[in-house]
Motif scaffolding. Structure first.
Motif, PDB file in Angstrom:
ATOM      1  N   ALA A 245      -4.255  -9.379  -6.823  1.00  0.00           N
ATOM      2  CA  ALA A 245      -5.468  -9.868  -6.153  1.00  0.00           C
ATOM      3  C   ALA A 245      -5.657 -11.352  -6.421  1.00  0.00           C
ATOM      4  N   GLN A 246      -5.334 -11.764  -7.653  1.00  0.00           N
ATOM      5  CA  GLN A 246      -5.444 -13.196  -7.978  1.00  0.00           C
ATOM      6  C   GLN A 246      -4.452 -14.014  -7.158  1.00  0.00           C
ATOM      7  N   ALA A 247      -3.258 -13.443  -6.962  1.00  0.00           N
ATOM      8  CA  ALA A 247      -2.240 -14.151  -6.157  1.00  0.00           C
ATOM      9  C   ALA A 247      -2.728 -14.297  -4.718  1.00  0.00           C
ATOM     10  N   PHE A 248      -3.361 -13.242  -4.212  1.00  0.00           N
ATOM     11  CA  PHE A 248      -3.911 -13.288  -2.846  1.00  0.00           C
ATOM     12  C   PHE A 248      -4.971 -14.393  -2.745  1.00  0.00           C
ATOM     13  N   LEU A 249      -5.846 -14.436  -3.729  1.00  0.00           N
ATOM     14  CA  LEU A 249      -6.939 -15.419  -3.698  1.00  0.00           C
ATOM     15  C   LEU A 249      -6.401 -16.844  -3.844  1.00  0.00           C
TER      16      LEU A 249
ATOM     17  N   SER B  22       0.812  -1.219   0.000  1.00  0.00           N
ATOM     18  CA  SER B  22       0.000   0.000   0.000  1.00  0.00           C
ATOM     19  C   SER B  22       0.847   1.273   0.000  1.00  0.00           C
ATOM     20  N   ALA B  23       0.344   2.286  -0.665  1.00  0.00           N
ATOM     21  CA  ALA B  23       1.018   3.583  -0.683  1.00  0.00           C
ATOM     22  C   ALA B  23       0.741   4.338   0.614  1.00  0.00           C
TER      23      ALA B  23
ATOM     24  N   LYS C 181      -0.774  -1.014 -10.921  1.00  0.00           N
ATOM     25  CA  LYS C 181      -0.976  -0.793  -9.484  1.00  0.00           C
ATOM     26  C   LYS C 181      -1.162   0.694  -9.251  1.00  0.00           C
ATOM     27  N   LEU C 182      -2.276   1.063  -8.689  1.00  0.00           N
ATOM     28  CA  LEU C 182      -2.546   2.476  -8.426  1.00  0.00           C
ATOM     29  C   LEU C 182      -3.023   2.626  -6.979  1.00  0.00           C
ATOM     30  N   PRO C 183      -2.746   3.795  -6.388  1.00  0.00           N
ATOM     31  CA  PRO C 183      -3.003   3.927  -4.947  1.00  0.00           C
ATOM     32  C   PRO C 183      -4.481   4.057  -4.584  1.00  0.00           C
ATOM     33  N   TRP C 184      -5.364   3.885  -5.547  1.00  0.00           N
ATOM     34  CA  TRP C 184      -6.798   3.906  -5.207  1.00  0.00           C
ATOM     35  C   TRP C 184      -7.507   2.644  -5.689  1.00  0.00           C
TER      36      TRP C 184
ATOM     37  N   MET D  48      -2.658  -0.169  -4.195  1.00  0.00           N
ATOM     38  CA  MET D  48      -1.458  -0.435  -4.997  1.00  0.00           C
ATOM     39  C   MET D  48      -1.356  -1.932  -5.307  1.00  0.00           C
ATOM     40  N   VAL D  49      -2.516  -2.542  -5.479  1.00  0.00           N
ATOM     41  CA  VAL D  49      -2.510  -3.947  -5.871  1.00  0.00           C
ATOM     42  C   VAL D  49      -3.142  -4.050  -7.264  1.00  0.00           C
TER      43      VAL D  49
END
Lengths: 445, 362
Positions: A301-305, A278-279, A430-433, A295-296
């Motif tokens: 997100a797929q890696a997290f899942l 995260s930023a 990856k963007l901070p929002w 910043m994901v």
């Protein structure tokens, strides 16, 4: 003497036609169906005559209206009856027509003239002895269905009373009376689910159950603090005329699913992945563990899942599809502009320049927090043109293209906090929002 | 007696003839890449449906007229009136793209100028990127036709800004989004990394053509990215190279000195060659030849230049109006001017832009 009413006759002919169609081969059923369809043109006016014909052996023998009355095209299109049928046989001409098939005269009396003295002109029956509408098979069927309805009603009452075991027995009995009935089958499944104490990958939170499906309304992902809420399936009207990318308005059916109660937080990400991309973290953001992770990318997100699914077996966690997200977002109606400050962090009156802790605004009608604002949420779907069709490849994880983001973020103005607003982004950006919330399909059994 | 032809018959016949002609040429339904109207050429901007005029009006204002303001600068009332006159004249000549910097106080005057003809004028904005700023621009102009930001690299900040511009475009606030950059590597990165980029502002003039940006230009054309040439006169420096520039002509930057006043004692041979070449072009200045060099490049949708004088506008327009292939004499003059700029090294550029010399020349 029993009298044949118009309704009784229609019911009788339809029943006999249905039984007939079921009894004969598919080809014969199709032929009978075609005959009825052809006769339906005449039945627009001559209801009784067609019903009488339908009950008679004439239909089975393939003798139809055209056979005796001709094509009568002019008569068919003339609603005011100024054009008469091609032929209207009367008197001896009726017997003449009968003789084209019954060349040896009446099978019973051998009489060759004045057939209509015994037989109705269309039904070939004795008008003095109308047929009985009694059908044993039909009556048995009706009795079984009535029994099923009774069991079903009783099961519903018991479900409401919380007596799931007894309700299940009732639904079971109902399903025996009406095997294959989808409504009773789903109620039986719901009653069975109510008796279930565990679901793969879930710990059930509270006692609330969905009435129609019996699924727990709130669950927690086993071994984590990620809570999920049940979203009833249903039809969702997707799209609008407001945004070019959201045209056209169309309806999509969505199956029930579980959605994360909150966006995935930095703490939840760290607990699983060991890092924090995260930023907005560190000393400038005290308590950032409660902030949604950002910043994901979609791939992150797929890696997290993937990791979550490896840890919690059998759960099948995933991102919500675009349609699922919109169904959840439209619960209770789209938010009115005046309600947005109450439910969302965004660039409005109180200017938000960073994400805020998850769940610090009010939830929507389903109890989901921050669906609008705070961070944009990745969806599983490709950013493909509408209408949405889950079967057209847009839900394929390996498909190439932009992926959908929904809900608006802390840096956006109110117009982006709209259930219609879609945004597409490269899956590796990856963007901070940009963050996400998890989802999973509701267990079928 | 000849049959009477009604107005309706005549128009119907013309329309039918036109349609038949279009159908015969197989052009029905396809957008033209370029068209000319009353001496002005309009070229399609990449894949967009925008047709900016080949000569477009740049955003730099005359430094001599600038006064400080809280958020940048504004023009003195006299300076603003002069600029408004030039802009109005440009509109009359068919210029339809007006570029405005927020920091030079030109939003309000531009909004006033385009009122009543907003559907004919394309407003190009270069500004900080945030949805609030986009909304402010939309509040001023109704919508923004072209919105860009300047960047030296496609870094995280550029990606974030780009995301904001894309959202604004999706919401229908902006018609085309792009960036401005002076670095070829960044140009290449931009067209590959910035999703949905419509156009790019890039420096382009006969001195800095850099062998036509061998890596960037073919890729940009393949992808259909719109290209707008900025600095066709190298911030007015090309005017400075002109030994025959009329006295009193104003380069874009105040600190630039004209050749006659500053560099006369240097490099007489090179000056003589350029002078000789220009003497063969009696109706043309070095600036006009430089503009014609940019106009002649088919991949350039618009050449955008700041114009502080009506005369410069007229010259640039005249260069456009006689739109034909460049002559050998014109090429010779440009070659001589280029040699002169090389001999002067970076001094021919304004101090603020000398760092660009190395990058531009490659």
């Amino acid at each position: 003497m029993a009298r044949i009413t118009r309704l009784g006759a229609v019911r009788a002919v339809l029943t006999s036609a249905a039984l007939f169609a079921a009894a004969v081969s598919p080809a014969a059923a199709q032929q009978a169906d075609n005959q009825l369809k052809e006769a339906s043109v005449c039945a627009r006016c001559h209801v009784i005559s067609v019903v009488e014909w339908g009950m008679s052996a004439h239909r089975k023998a393939g003798t139809n209206c055209v056979g005796c009355h001709g094509e009568s095209r002019g008569h068919v299109v003339d609603e005011r009856n100024n054009v008469k049928p091609d032929r209207i046989p009367r008197g001896d001409r009726i017997s003449g027509l009968c003789a084209t098939c019954h060349q040896a005269g009446c099978p019973k009396t051998k009489q060759a003239a004045d057939c209509q003295s015994c037989h109705h002109v269309h039904a070939l029956i004795d008008p003095k002895k109308p047929p009985s509408s009694k059908d044993e098979q039909l009556e048995k069927l009706a009795a079984r269905w009535q029994s099923a309805a009774r069991h079903n009603a009783e099961g519903g009452r018991l479900m409401k009373a919380g007596q799931s075991e007894q309700a299940r027995a009732e639904f079971d009995a109902a399903l025996r009376d009406r095997p294959g009935d989808p409504r009773i089958a789903s109620l039986l499944a719901a009653a069975t689910r109510r008796l279930q104490r565990n679901f793969a990958g879930f710990e059930i939170v509270g006692t609330a159950r969905a009435e129609e499906s019996g699924l727990p309304k709130q669950v927690r992902v086993s071994g984590t603090d990620i809570e999920m809420l049940l979203v009833r399936g249903g039809d969702v009207d997707m799209g609008s005329e407001k945004f070019p990318a959201a045209k056209p308005l169309h309806t999509v059916r969505v199956a029930p699913f579980y959605a994360g109660k909150h966006e995935v937080t930095q703490a939840q990400w760290k607990a699983l992945m060991g890092t924090n991309p995260s930023a907005h973290q560190g000393r400038d953001y005290p308590g950032s563990d409660r902030l949604p992770v950002e910043m994901v990318s979609w791939a992150d997100a797929q890696a997290f899942l993937e990791k979550l699914n490896a840890r919690v077996s059998g759960a099948g966690f995933r991102l919500p599809s675009e349609a699922e997200w919109e169904l959840a977002a439209r619960a209770g109606g789209p938010p009115a502009p005046k309600d947005l400050p109450r439910i969302a962090w965004f660039d409005g009156q109180e200017r938000a320049t960073a994400p805020h802790p998850a769940g610090t605004k009010q939830p929507n009608a389903l109890g989901l927090f921050d669906l609008f604002g705070n961070v944009w949420e990745w969806c599983s779907s490709l950013y493909a043109p509408y209408p949405y069709d889950a079967a057209d490849g847009r839900e394929s994880p390996s498909a190439k293209g932009l992926r959908v983001l929904r809900g608006g973020g802390y840096a956006d103005t109110a117009e982006y906090l709209d259930p219609d607003a879609r945004h597409g982004e490269r899956p590796d950006r990856k963007l901070p929002w940009n963050g996400f919330r998890i989802a999973r399909s509701a267990p079928a059994e | 007696m000849a049959p009477h032809v009604t107005r309706r018959d005549f128009l119907g016949g013309c329309a039918a003839g036109l349609l038949a002609h279009q159908a015969a040429n197989g052009r029905e339904g396809s957008a033209p890449e370029e068209y000319r109207r009353a001496g002005m050429t309009y070229r399609r901007l990449g894949r967009t449906d925008l047709y900016p005029s080949l000569l477009s009006f740049g955003s730099h204002t005359d430094p001599a007229d600038r006064v400080k303001a809280p958020n940048g600068t504004v023009l003195t009332p006299q300076g603003q009136a002069r600029r408004d006159r030039i802009v109005a004249r440009a509109f009359d000549l068919g210029v339809n793209l007006l570029d405005v910097y927020a920091s030079e106080g030109q939003w309000e005057p531009a909004a006033r100028m385009v009122k009543g003809r907003r559907n004919k004028i394309l407003i190009s904005v270069a500004n900080d990127v945030s949805l609030r700023e986009v909304d402010r621009a939309c509040g001023m102009f109704g919508h923004v036709d072209l919105y860009r930001f300047h960047t030296a690299a496609i870094d995280q900040k550029a990606l974030e800004d780009w995301d904001v511009l894309r959202k604004a475009k999706e919401a229908g606030k902006i018609r085309a989004i792009g960036i401005a950059t002076h670095i070829e590597r960044t140009m290449l990165e931009a067209i590959t990394e910035l999703e949905g980029i419509d156009y790019l502002f890039f420096p382009y003039n006969f001195i800095h053509a850099r062998a036509d940006y061998s890596a960037f230009l073919p890729e940009a054309q393949r992808r259909g990215t719109g290209l707008i040439a900025m600095k066709p006169l190298a911030s007015g420096s090309i005017m400075k190279l002109d030994p025959m520039a009329r006295p009193g002509a104003k380069p874009e930057f105040g600190e630039l000195q004209l050749w006659q006043t500053n560099n006369r004692p240097i490099l007489p041979a090179a000056v003589a060659e350029l002078t000789k070449s220009l003497a063969r072009l009696p109706d043309e200045t070095l600036c006009m030849a430089a503009m014609r060099f940019v106009y002649s490049r088919p991949f350039v949708s618009a050449a955008i230049t700041g114009m502080f004088e009506e005369r410069l506008l007229e010259d640039n327009y005249r260069a456009m109006a006689r739109f034909e292939e460049m002559s050998r004499d014109e090429h010779a003059a440009l070659k001589a001017a280029e040699r002169l700029s090389q001999l002067l090294e970076a001094r021919w550029l304004p101090a603020d832009y000398r760092w660009l010399e190395e990058q531009w020349r490659g």
